[in-house]
Design a protein around this motif. Sequence first.
Motif, PDB file in Angstrom:
ATOM      1  N   GLN A  11     -15.877  16.627 -31.686  1.00 31.05           N
ATOM      2  CA  GLN A  11     -15.397  15.305 -31.279  1.00 31.05           C
ATOM      3  C   GLN A  11     -15.433  15.144 -29.764  1.00 31.05           C
ATOM      4  OE1 GLN A  11     -11.555  15.273 -33.118  1.00 31.05           O
ATOM      5  NE2 GLN A  11     -12.337  14.526 -35.087  1.00 31.05           N
ATOM      6  N   GLN A  12     -15.066  16.189 -29.047  1.00 31.35           N
ATOM      7  CA  GLN A  12     -15.133  16.127 -27.586  1.00 31.35           C
ATOM      8  C   GLN A  12     -16.568  15.947 -27.115  1.00 31.35           C
ATOM      9  OE1 GLN A  12     -13.033  19.810 -26.574  1.00 31.35           O
ATOM     10  NE2 GLN A  12     -11.459  18.571 -25.583  1.00 31.35           N
ATOM     11  N   HIS A  54     -12.666  19.768 -33.460  1.00 33.96           N
ATOM     12  CA  HIS A  54     -12.165  19.221 -32.200  1.00 33.96           C
ATOM     13  C   HIS A  54     -13.240  19.300 -31.109  1.00 33.96           C
ATOM     14  CE1 HIS A  54      -9.315  18.124 -29.092  1.00 33.96           C
ATOM     15  NE2 HIS A  54      -9.667  19.201 -28.406  1.00 33.96           N
ATOM     16  N   THR A  55     -13.941  20.421 -31.042  1.00 32.86           N
ATOM     17  CA  THR A  55     -15.005  20.588 -30.045  1.00 32.86           C
ATOM     18  C   THR A  55     -16.130  19.585 -30.286  1.00 32.86           C
ATOM     19  OG1 THR A  55     -14.470  22.933 -29.840  1.00 32.86           O
ATOM     20  CG2 THR A  55     -16.634  22.244 -29.042  1.00 32.86           C
TER      21      THR A  55
END
Length: 136
Positions: free
Chosen positions: A117-118, A114-115
């Motif tokens: 992708q951010q 997730h990090t």
Amino acid sequence: MTAKLLGLFDEPQDRAAVVATNYGDYHQQMIWLKSEVMDGHWIALGGDGIRPQVVNDPRNELEKLGRRHEWRQPSGTVPSWPRWEDVVAHGPVVLLTAGDDEMFASGWRAGIRHTAQQMEGFLADLELDEPDRSTT
């Protein structure tokens, strides 16, 4: 549901765990979380309408060592870094879930993914925001 109550010597030894104090009592129930990264400390998440109030020992370190004045945690409050003894002091404790190694690892991988992708989105936004210098 019949649940086994945990005592002072029954702290879950898994990497992560979620317990409840006063389980089933709508007005008193509190949820507590333990994670390996918190080095043996528990986090009070609270419950319905309950927000734990954090109160720390006002004595300095010398006073704590000398035990000149005994200080007790006020009822209904938690220290900044609660330990298992603080959890048990809030009422009967029930283990809701314990995290095994695979659960811990999959949560870690999902967080890293997730990090990443951010960060990719952030970098893409920066590239779009660059001014066009060819028209000057």
